[in-house]
Design a protein around this motif. Structure first.
Motif, PDB file in Angstrom:
ATOM      1  N   ASP A 244       0.743  -1.283  -0.184  1.00 50.30           N
ATOM      2  CA  ASP A 244       0.127   0.085   0.052  1.00 50.30           C
ATOM      3  C   ASP A 244       0.862   1.290  -0.120  1.00 50.30           C
ATOM      4  N   ALA A 245       2.164   1.120  -0.202  1.00 52.05           N
ATOM      5  CA  ALA A 245       3.039   2.194  -0.431  1.00 52.05           C
ATOM      6  C   ALA A 245       2.629   3.276  -1.472  1.00 52.05           C
ATOM      7  N   HIS A 246       1.867   2.958  -2.189  1.00 54.29           N
ATOM      8  CA  HIS A 246       1.546   3.751  -3.155  1.00 54.29           C
ATOM      9  C   HIS A 246       0.667   5.214  -3.082  1.00 54.29           C
ATOM     10  N   ILE A 247       0.034   4.928  -1.724  1.00 56.16           N
ATOM     11  CA  ILE A 247      -0.353   6.102  -1.187  1.00 56.16           C
ATOM     12  C   ILE A 247       0.397   7.108  -0.635  1.00 56.16           C
ATOM     13  N   GLY A 248       0.284   8.524  -0.910  1.00 60.27           N
ATOM     14  CA  GLY A 248       1.061   9.331  -0.568  1.00 60.27           C
ATOM     15  C   GLY A 248       0.933  10.181   0.829  1.00 60.27           C
ATOM     16  N   ARG A 249       1.803  10.393   1.375  1.00 55.39           N
ATOM     17  CA  ARG A 249       1.931  10.657   2.728  1.00 55.39           C
ATOM     18  C   ARG A 249       0.752  11.762   3.074  1.00 55.39           C
ATOM     19  N   LEU A 250       0.522  12.594   2.117  1.00 51.77           N
ATOM     20  CA  LEU A 250      -0.714  13.675   2.221  1.00 51.77           C
ATOM     21  C   LEU A 250      -1.828  12.981   2.242  1.00 51.77           C
ATOM     22  N   ASP A 251      -2.179  11.976   1.289  1.00 55.66           N
ATOM     23  CA  ASP A 251      -3.438  11.226   0.994  1.00 55.66           C
ATOM     24  C   ASP A 251      -3.565  10.548   2.211  1.00 55.66           C
ATOM     25  N   LEU A 252      -2.420   9.955   2.774  1.00 57.94           N
ATOM     26  CA  LEU A 252      -2.683   8.964   4.200  1.00 57.94           C
ATOM     27  C   LEU A 252      -3.103   9.902   5.330  1.00 57.94           C
ATOM     28  N   VAL A 253      -2.563  11.116   5.539  1.00 55.07           N
ATOM     29  CA  VAL A 253      -3.164  12.059   6.525  1.00 55.07           C
ATOM     30  C   VAL A 253      -4.436  12.409   6.207  1.00 55.07           C
ATOM     31  N   ALA A 254      -4.981  12.642   4.908  1.00 58.10           N
ATOM     32  CA  ALA A 254      -6.324  12.896   4.733  1.00 58.10           C
ATOM     33  C   ALA A 254      -7.238  11.782   4.938  1.00 58.10           C
ATOM     34  N   TRP A 255      -6.760  10.580   4.764  1.00 63.18           N
ATOM     35  CA  TRP A 255      -7.485   9.253   4.919  1.00 63.18           C
ATOM     36  C   TRP A 255      -7.762   9.181   6.570  1.00 63.18           C
ATOM     37  N   LEU A 256      -6.495   9.540   7.090  1.00 64.37           N
ATOM     38  CA  LEU A 256      -6.646   9.433   8.618  1.00 64.37           C
ATOM     39  C   LEU A 256      -7.629  10.323   9.228  1.00 64.37           C
TER      40      LEU A 256
END
Length: 159
Positions: free
Chosen positions: A17-29
Protein backbone atom coordinates in the motif's frame (compact mmCIF):
# COMPACT_ATOMS: atom_id res chain seq x y z
CA UNK A 1 -23.25 -14.46 17.15
CA UNK A 2 -19.50 -14.84 17.24
CA UNK A 3 -17.50 -11.91 15.86
CA UNK A 4 -15.21 -12.77 12.97
CA UNK A 5 -11.54 -12.28 13.82
CA UNK A 6 -9.94 -9.38 11.92
CA UNK A 7 -7.32 -10.21 9.36
CA UNK A 8 -3.84 -9.47 10.66
CA UNK A 9 -1.62 -7.64 8.20
CA UNK A 10 2.02 -8.48 7.72
CA UNK A 11 4.52 -5.67 7.16
CA UNK A 12 5.14 -6.95 3.61
CA UNK A 13 1.42 -6.53 2.84
CA UNK A 14 1.49 -3.01 4.24
CA UNK A 15 4.39 -2.21 1.94
CA UNK A 16 2.13 -2.99 -1.03
CA UNK A 17 0.00 0.00 0.00
CA UNK A 18 3.04 2.23 -0.38
CA UNK A 19 1.41 3.81 -3.43
CA UNK A 20 -0.57 6.18 -1.22
CA UNK A 21 1.26 9.44 -0.62
CA UNK A 22 1.81 10.80 2.87
CA UNK A 23 -0.61 13.68 2.33
CA UNK A 24 -3.31 11.30 1.11
CA UNK A 25 -2.56 9.06 4.10
CA UNK A 26 -3.10 11.98 6.49
CA UNK A 27 -6.28 12.97 4.63
CA UNK A 28 -7.57 9.39 4.96
CA UNK A 29 -6.72 9.42 8.68
CA UNK A 30 -8.53 12.71 9.23
CA UNK A 31 -11.60 11.42 7.38
CA UNK A 32 -11.59 8.08 9.22
CA UNK A 33 -11.11 9.61 12.69
CA UNK A 34 -12.90 12.94 12.27
CA UNK A 35 -9.62 14.60 13.22
CA UNK A 36 -7.32 17.34 12.01
CA UNK A 37 -3.82 15.90 11.79
CA UNK A 38 -1.51 17.99 9.62
CA UNK A 39 1.32 15.51 9.08
CA UNK A 40 2.28 11.90 9.71
CA UNK A 41 4.43 12.89 12.72
CA UNK A 42 1.34 14.20 14.53
CA UNK A 43 0.49 10.54 15.16
CA UNK A 44 3.39 10.37 17.59
CA UNK A 45 0.96 10.88 20.47
CA UNK A 46 -0.48 7.39 19.86
CA UNK A 47 -4.12 8.49 19.89
CA UNK A 48 -4.73 7.89 16.17
CA UNK A 49 -3.15 4.44 16.33
CA UNK A 50 -5.33 3.50 19.30
CA UNK A 51 -8.46 4.72 17.58
CA UNK A 52 -7.67 2.84 14.38
CA UNK A 53 -7.16 -0.31 16.43
CA UNK A 54 -10.42 0.43 18.25
CA UNK A 55 -12.20 0.57 14.89
CA UNK A 56 -10.86 -2.85 13.90
CA UNK A 57 -11.03 -4.45 17.37
CA UNK A 58 -14.05 -2.78 19.05
CA UNK A 59 -14.04 -3.00 22.83
CA UNK A 60 -10.44 -4.19 23.09
CA UNK A 61 -8.61 -0.86 23.25
CA UNK A 62 -8.71 0.96 26.62
CA UNK A 63 -9.10 4.45 25.17
CA UNK A 64 -9.79 5.84 28.65
CA UNK A 65 -6.11 5.29 29.47
CA UNK A 66 -5.01 7.77 26.80
CA UNK A 67 -3.87 11.31 27.34
CA UNK A 68 -5.64 13.02 24.44
CA UNK A 69 -3.50 16.13 24.92
CA UNK A 70 -0.13 14.42 25.14
CA UNK A 71 2.49 17.09 24.61
CA UNK A 72 5.50 15.61 26.35
CA UNK A 73 7.45 12.59 25.13
CA UNK A 74 6.62 10.78 28.39
CA UNK A 75 2.88 11.23 27.77
CA UNK A 76 3.26 10.01 24.20
CA UNK A 77 5.24 6.98 25.39
CA UNK A 78 2.49 6.17 27.89
CA UNK A 79 -0.11 6.34 25.10
CA UNK A 80 2.03 4.19 22.84
CA UNK A 81 2.33 1.59 25.60
CA UNK A 82 -1.47 1.29 25.33
CA UNK A 83 -0.97 0.55 21.63
CA UNK A 84 1.75 -2.01 22.37
CA UNK A 85 -0.21 -3.69 25.17
CA UNK A 86 -3.34 -3.87 23.01
CA UNK A 87 -1.44 -5.46 20.13
CA UNK A 88 0.15 -7.93 22.54
CA UNK A 89 -3.19 -8.80 24.15
CA UNK A 90 -4.70 -9.36 20.71
CA UNK A 91 -1.66 -11.43 19.71
CA UNK A 92 -0.96 -9.17 16.74
CA UNK A 93 2.70 -9.47 15.87
CA UNK A 94 3.99 -6.25 14.35
CA UNK A 95 7.32 -4.53 14.87
CA UNK A 96 6.97 -0.94 15.95
CA UNK A 97 9.77 1.30 17.16
CA UNK A 98 7.70 3.02 19.84
CA UNK A 99 10.65 5.11 20.98
CA UNK A 100 11.09 6.56 17.49
CA UNK A 101 7.33 7.03 17.07
CA UNK A 102 7.02 8.87 20.40
CA UNK A 103 9.77 11.25 19.31
CA UNK A 104 7.91 11.97 16.08
CA UNK A 105 10.45 10.37 13.74
CA UNK A 106 8.90 10.49 10.27
CA UNK A 107 9.99 7.02 9.12
CA UNK A 108 8.66 5.26 12.23
CA UNK A 109 5.35 7.15 12.27
CA UNK A 110 4.90 6.69 8.52
CA UNK A 111 5.59 2.95 8.57
CA UNK A 112 3.22 2.26 11.45
CA UNK A 113 0.49 4.48 10.02
CA UNK A 114 0.79 2.64 6.69
CA UNK A 115 0.50 -0.67 8.54
CA UNK A 116 -2.64 0.64 10.30
CA UNK A 117 -4.01 1.89 6.96
CA UNK A 118 -3.65 -1.59 5.48
CA UNK A 119 -5.10 -3.25 8.60
CA UNK A 120 -8.15 -1.00 8.50
CA UNK A 121 -8.66 -1.36 4.75
CA UNK A 122 -8.48 -5.16 5.01
CA UNK A 123 -10.97 -5.32 7.88
CA UNK A 124 -13.29 -2.33 7.78
CA UNK A 125 -12.76 -0.23 4.67
CA UNK A 126 -15.87 1.84 5.43
CA UNK A 127 -14.40 2.94 8.77
CA UNK A 128 -15.35 6.58 8.22
CA UNK A 129 -19.01 5.54 7.90
CA UNK A 130 -19.08 2.91 10.63
CA UNK A 131 -16.77 4.21 13.39
CA UNK A 132 -17.71 7.33 15.30
CA UNK A 133 -14.24 8.43 16.38
CA UNK A 134 -15.39 11.72 17.90
CA UNK A 135 -17.97 9.98 20.09
CA UNK A 136 -15.43 7.33 21.17
CA UNK A 137 -12.98 10.10 22.20
CA UNK A 138 -15.67 11.84 24.24
CA UNK A 139 -16.66 8.58 25.95
CA UNK A 140 -13.03 7.83 26.80
CA UNK A 141 -12.38 11.32 28.16
CA UNK A 142 -15.55 11.23 30.27
CA UNK A 143 -14.59 7.83 31.70
CA UNK A 144 -11.05 9.01 32.43
CA UNK A 145 -12.30 12.15 34.23
CA UNK A 146 -14.71 10.05 36.29
CA UNK A 147 -11.92 7.66 37.27
CA UNK A 148 -9.59 10.52 38.20
CA UNK A 149 -12.31 12.25 40.24
CA UNK A 150 -13.22 8.99 42.01
CA UNK A 151 -9.54 8.34 42.75
CA UNK A 152 -8.93 11.81 44.18
CA UNK A 153 -12.03 11.57 46.43
CA UNK A 154 -10.78 8.26 47.80
CA UNK A 155 -7.35 9.71 48.46
CA UNK A 156 -5.80 7.61 45.70
CA UNK A 157 -3.41 8.59 42.95
CA UNK A 158 -4.18 9.86 39.49
CA UNK A 159 -4.40 6.32 38.02
Amino acid sequence: MKMQQPVVVKRSEAAKDAHIGRLDLVAWLNHALQADYTCVQDCADGVAFCQLLDAVYPGHVPLHKLNFNAGFVEDKERNLRVVRDTLKKLEVDVEVDLDAVSKGKFQACNEFLRWCFTLVNHNCPAVANTYNAFERRLEAQTRRRAMLTRGSRQGGGTG
